[in-house]
Write an enzyme that holds these catalytic residues in place. Structure first.
Site, mmCIF file in Angstrom:
data_model
loop_
_atom_site.group_PDB
_atom_site.id
_atom_site.type_symbol
_atom_site.label_atom_id
_atom_site.label_comp_id
_atom_site.label_asym_id
_atom_site.label_seq_id
_atom_site.Cartn_x
_atom_site.Cartn_y
_atom_site.Cartn_z
ATOM 1 N N GLY A 188 6.079 -17.202 -87.532
ATOM 2 C CA GLY A 188 5.192 -17.704 -86.479
ATOM 3 C C GLY A 188 3.758 -17.277 -86.746
ATOM 4 O O GLY A 188 3.512 -16.132 -87.119
ATOM 5 N N ARG A 239 9.021 -21.343 -91.389
ATOM 6 C CA ARG A 239 10.223 -20.501 -91.366
ATOM 7 C C ARG A 239 11.154 -21.129 -92.408
ATOM 8 O O ARG A 239 11.454 -22.318 -92.320
ATOM 9 C CB ARG A 239 10.860 -20.501 -89.989
ATOM 10 N N ASP A 282 8.987 -9.780 -89.056
ATOM 11 C CA ASP A 282 10.061 -9.118 -89.800
ATOM 12 C C ASP A 282 10.808 -10.050 -90.753
ATOM 13 O O ASP A 282 11.249 -9.619 -91.819
ATOM 14 C CB ASP A 282 10.988 -8.309 -88.880
ATOM 15 N N THR A 310 2.110 -10.761 -86.119
ATOM 16 C CA THR A 310 2.939 -11.445 -85.116
ATOM 17 C C THR A 310 2.427 -11.070 -83.736
ATOM 18 O O THR A 310 2.050 -9.919 -83.506
ATOM 19 C CB THR A 310 4.437 -11.064 -85.229
ATOM 20 N N ASP A 322 4.165 -10.640 -81.290
ATOM 21 C CA ASP A 322 5.207 -9.914 -80.554
ATOM 22 C C ASP A 322 5.033 -8.390 -80.543
ATOM 23 O O ASP A 322 5.649 -7.707 -79.738
ATOM 24 C CB ASP A 322 6.595 -10.241 -81.143
ATOM 25 N N ASP A 366 6.235 -6.171 -82.550
ATOM 26 C CA ASP A 366 7.612 -5.647 -82.576
ATOM 27 C C ASP A 366 8.045 -5.130 -83.952
ATOM 28 O O ASP A 366 9.233 -5.124 -84.261
ATOM 29 C CB ASP A 366 8.577 -6.758 -82.114
ATOM 30 N N ARG A 390 9.950 -12.827 -78.310
ATOM 31 C CA ARG A 390 11.266 -12.820 -78.967
ATOM 32 C C ARG A 390 12.169 -11.772 -78.308
ATOM 33 O O ARG A 390 12.359 -11.831 -77.112
ATOM 34 C CB ARG A 390 11.101 -12.575 -80.458
HETATM 35 O O1 F6P Z 1 7.445 -14.398 -83.271
HETATM 36 C C1 F6P Z 1 6.459 -15.111 -82.611
HETATM 37 C C2 F6P Z 1 7.063 -16.074 -81.637
HETATM 38 O O2 F6P Z 1 6.033 -16.768 -80.978
HETATM 39 C C3 F6P Z 1 8.025 -15.474 -80.613
HETATM 40 O O3 F6P Z 1 7.374 -14.846 -79.554
HETATM 41 C C4 F6P Z 1 8.844 -16.676 -80.216
HETATM 42 O O4 F6P Z 1 10.122 -16.292 -79.768
HETATM 43 C C5 F6P Z 1 8.939 -17.447 -81.508
HETATM 44 O O5 F6P Z 1 7.858 -17.024 -82.330
HETATM 45 C C6 F6P Z 1 8.876 -18.943 -81.340
HETATM 46 O O6 F6P Z 1 9.026 -19.522 -82.584
HETATM 47 P P1 F6P Z 1 8.794 -21.065 -82.910
HETATM 48 O O7 F6P Z 1 7.330 -21.308 -82.889
HETATM 49 O O8 F6P Z 1 9.383 -21.230 -84.270
HETATM 50 O O9 F6P Z 1 9.495 -21.823 -81.838
#
Ligand code: F6P
Length: 319
Positions: free
Chosen positions: A11, A72, A103, A125, A127, A129, A171
């Protein structure tokens, strides 16, 4: 090292561009060539790699998103994908890579290092985290976006005397909810690191309303569950006029705050130093206000815990 690569993965997070800029400028300053890998690990596998110059990273320090794009990538979880990526890097004579991401991105960096190709992780990120660092690039900007939304929702919550449930990202982690809830004066903060019951939430809400409160704000971290469902349960149990806002991906965009730009610049530059010292398999971070680097494996240990004192404080301050 005379040639290094840089990629962003997972992300996106505001400040990734500032980190890319730092990698490129720091490397060129030390006469190291830099190659951008476009599209994260997918771009690595397909060989979407181009040389970056000083000017390639001009005018990006203030921009959200990532100029290198991101993805991803399931294929990169396989050994074949990883070896193919290494082949692509070798074609360009690249000897090490800075990986900016969360991660999942670090797992890719670790795998490459284990195949003999040095990589250094930069925490990017929203998050916040990643174990081993107190801060990840993008967190401050995302928080400010959330605060902005809470402040606006507060206006309408006050006017209509309503209870608002605001779902935020993160997340499996509760940092965005906890920090924004504290900064936004939320009555209740629900994070995945702590159990809750609807009865607890409703009891708390009722106490507030009995004392004369006219509206309430409840922040729900996405890791706890759906804000819509939680809002529905509260509505049914307490018979309150509730509304739900899911903030979603607006939390990932926007111009990075000064803090994110500074941290991105420091992390990116340090990552280049580590590669120049041939220290692959490391991750950079900040602890007790000091830049640190550590074995990237530590980033996968489940040792990162939420600051409970902040959660307790928010309970004390929002009675
Ligand atoms: O890791 C960053 C994040 O925005 C999280 O907070 C969220 O759960 C996830 O990515 C959403 O991912 P995507 O943009 O692939 O839906």
């Amino acid at each position: 090292m005379k040639k290094i690569g840089v990629l962003t993965s997972g992300g996106d997070a505001p400040g990734m561009n500032a980190a890319i800029r730092a990698v490129v400028r720091k490397a060129i300053y030390h006469n190291v060539e830099v190659y951008g890998v476009y599209g994260g690990y997918s771009g690595l596998i397909s060989g979407n790699i181009k040389k970056l110059e000083l000017g390639s990273v001009g005018d990006i320090i203030h921009r959200g998103g990532t100029m290198l794009y991101t993805a991803r990538c399931e294929e990169f979880k396989t050994k074949e994908g990883q070896l193919q990526g290494i082949q692509q890097l070798k074609k360009h004579g690249i000897e090490g890579v800075v990986v900016i991401g969360g991660d999942g991105s670090y797992r890719g960096a670790k795998a490459l290092t284990e195949h003999g190709f040095p990589c250094v992780g930069v925490p990017g990120t929203i998050d916040n985290d990643i174990p081993g660092t107190h801060y990840t690039i993008g967190f401050d900007t995302a928080l400010n976006t959330v605060i902005n939304a809470i402040d606006k929702i507060r206006d309408t919550a006050t006017s209509h005397e309503r209870t608002f449930i605001i779902e935020v990202m993160g997340r499996d982690a509760g940092d965005i909810a906890l920090w924004s809830g504290l900064a936004g004066g939320a009555e209740t903060i629900l994070i995945p690191e702590e159990n809750y019951t609807v009865k607890d939430i409703v009891d708390r809400l009722m106490k507030g309303y009995e004392r004369g409160k006219k509206h309430s704000i409840i922040i729900v971290a996405e890791g706890v569950g759906s804000g819509v469902e939680i809002g529905q349960k509260i509505k049914e149990t307490a018979n309150l006029d509730t509304r739900v806002s899911v903030l979603g991906h607006i939390q990932r965009g926007g111009s990075p705050t000064a803090y994110d730009r500074v941290m991105a610049s420091r992390f990116g530059a340090r990552a280049v130093e580590l590669l120049m010292e041939h220290n692959g398999g490391r991750a950079v971070g900040i602890m007790e206000n000091k830049l640190v680097d550590y074995d990237i494996v530590k980033a996968f240990e489940k040792t990162r815990s939420v600051d409970r004192s902040m959660l307790n404080l928010s309970k004390e301050l929002s009675i």
